[in-house]
Write a protein that holds these residues in place. Structure first.
Motif, short mmCIF file in Angstrom:
data_model
loop_
_atom_site.label_atom_id
_atom_site.label_comp_id
_atom_site.label_asym_id
_atom_site.label_seq_id
_atom_site.Cartn_x
_atom_site.Cartn_y
_atom_site.Cartn_z
N UNK A 218 0.77 -1.23 0.11
CA UNK A 218 0.09 -0.24 -0.02
C UNK A 218 0.86 1.25 -0.01
N UNK A 219 2.18 1.10 0.46
CA UNK A 219 3.18 2.28 0.61
C UNK A 219 4.33 2.09 0.23
N UNK A 220 4.54 1.90 -1.14
CA UNK A 220 6.00 1.55 -1.88
C UNK A 220 7.16 2.00 -1.33
N UNK A 221 6.92 3.17 -0.57
CA UNK A 221 8.06 3.83 0.05
C UNK A 221 8.72 2.99 1.26
N UNK A 222 8.07 2.23 1.69
CA UNK A 222 8.06 1.31 2.98
C UNK A 222 9.24 0.31 2.66
N UNK A 223 9.16 -0.02 1.21
CA UNK A 223 9.93 -0.99 0.70
C UNK A 223 11.46 -0.51 0.15
N UNK A 224 11.71 0.56 0.39
CA UNK A 224 12.91 1.22 -0.18
C UNK A 224 13.93 1.46 0.95
N UNK A 225 15.25 1.23 0.85
CA UNK A 225 16.29 1.32 1.80
C UNK A 225 16.93 0.19 1.96
N UNK A 226 17.82 -0.20 3.08
CA UNK A 226 18.39 -1.31 3.52
C UNK A 226 17.55 -1.61 4.96
N UNK A 227 17.61 -2.98 5.01
CA UNK A 227 16.51 -3.53 6.11
C UNK A 227 17.19 -4.40 7.11
N UNK A 228 16.92 -4.32 8.24
CA UNK A 228 17.02 -5.38 9.38
C UNK A 228 15.80 -6.05 9.82
N UNK A 229 15.80 -7.11 9.63
CA UNK A 229 14.36 -8.00 9.81
C UNK A 229 14.55 -8.88 11.33
N UNK A 230 13.85 -8.60 12.24
CA UNK A 230 13.84 -9.38 13.48
C UNK A 230 12.73 -10.10 13.63
N UNK A 231 12.78 -11.49 14.01
CA UNK A 231 11.76 -12.39 13.95
C UNK A 231 11.75 -12.69 15.37
N UNK A 232 10.28 -12.59 16.11
CA UNK A 232 10.11 -12.92 17.50
C UNK A 232 10.49 -14.37 17.55
N UNK A 233 10.85 -14.96 18.60
CA UNK A 233 11.47 -16.32 18.91
C UNK A 233 9.86 -17.23 19.05
N UNK A 234 10.11 -18.48 18.68
CA UNK A 234 8.93 -19.26 19.04
C UNK A 234 8.49 -19.48 20.53
N UNK A 235 7.32 -19.64 20.65
CA UNK A 235 6.87 -19.74 22.23
C UNK A 235 7.63 -20.88 22.87
#
Length: 290
Positions: A218-235
């Motif tokens: 919905x907002x292509x600007x949010x797909x620009x730049x360099x990213x760090x992705x952090x995934x919450x641990x499993x329960x």
């Protein structure tokens, strides 16, 4: 163990210097001093580092060092050190070697006993974790996920049951594909995506992979730049609790299923503790009462 004499007068020092990931004010005074005092700067991209040096008013010779020429540069840079000239190793942004070139050089030079000194500073990994609001007491950094779709899915399957936070870097041309893969494997698991850290459009997005993917559509600007992705641990896996039942109910159930008194006493002792003889006596009394 290789012993390194850090202040050996006859050799130069390799300084591993962290540079800003966006905001130039994050460069430490020590880093500026080191960059201005070395004989040579080994840079991932000399044009990129050149702009930083111009901003700082530093005029030092540079040499490119990247993934495709690192092995070839090794002997040349070692010769500089042996001649008493110090070198600064920098990447385009952040701390060298952290998903950036430099490992081969540092590993080999340390094995040869050369002086290697870190000059700490910015790191996208730590910067993102510090402000994401996701667990940081235990985390695993996985660099970049595989580029091929099948390998990417396999990598996510391998970490989906891990209880610690998982951290990855990602590029703008793959971020949508990565979130789509996460939506397929991780379902509603909470993910935090940090982009453009320390820059004008720094953003933290939090939600399920599918929700983040929809937001970027919905907002292509949010797909620009360099990213760090952090995934919450499993329960956290809950330890299995003992079944709630009375001693008499268990003993009656054993006899009701046709278990003999002697065998039933052994089962009761294993499940409830105590002496088999005592359980034998109780079972015998219940059976006689029938």
């Amino acid at each position: 163990m290789t012993k390194v004499k850090l202040n050996a007068a006859s050799q130069g020092t390799l300084y591993v210097v962290a540079t800003p990931i966006g905001n130039l004010e994050d460069l430490s005074a020590r880093a500026v001093r080191v960059l201005g005092s070395v004989s040579l700067i080994a840079a991932e991209d000399t044009r990129h580092t050149g702009r930083l040096l111009t901003h700082l008013g530093i005029n030092v010779a540079m040499l490119s060092l990247h993934d495709h020429n690192e092995k070839q540069r090794l002997e040349q840079l070692d010769a500089y050190l042996l001649a008493g000239q110090s070198i600064a190793l920098v990447s385009d942004a952040g701390t060298p070697l952290i998903s950036d070139p430099g490992f081969t050089l540092v590993h080999e030079l340390r094995a040869r006993g050369r002086a290697i000194v870190p000059v700490p500073g910015a790191s996208a990994l730590i910067t993102a974790l510090s402000a994401a609001g996701i667990a940081t007491d235990c985390f695993t950094f996985g660099g970049f996920l595989p580029a091929k779709p099948k390998s990417r899915l396999q990598a996510l399957e391998a970490i989906k049951s891990r209880e610690e936070t998982q951290v990855f870097y990602e590029s703008p041309h793959r971020i949508m594909h990565t979130l789509a893969a996460m939506a397929e494997v991780l379902d509603q698991r909470r993910v935090v995506v940090a982009r453009e850290l320390t820059k004008t459009f720094e953003t933290f997005l939090s939600g399920s992979p599918a929700a983040l993917l929809a937001e970027m559509h919905s907002d292509p600007n949010q797909a620009r730049g360099e990213f760090v992705i952090m995934i919450e641990g499993a329960p956290t896996s809950e330890p299995q609790t003992a079944l709630a039942f009375s001693e008499d109910a268990l003993l009656e159930a054993l006899l009701g299923e046709g278990v003999g008194v002697k065998q039933g006493a052994a089962v009761a002792a294993r499940l409830l503790g105590g002496r088999k003889q005592n359980w034998y006596t109780k079972l015998q009394a219940i059976k006689s009462g029938d």
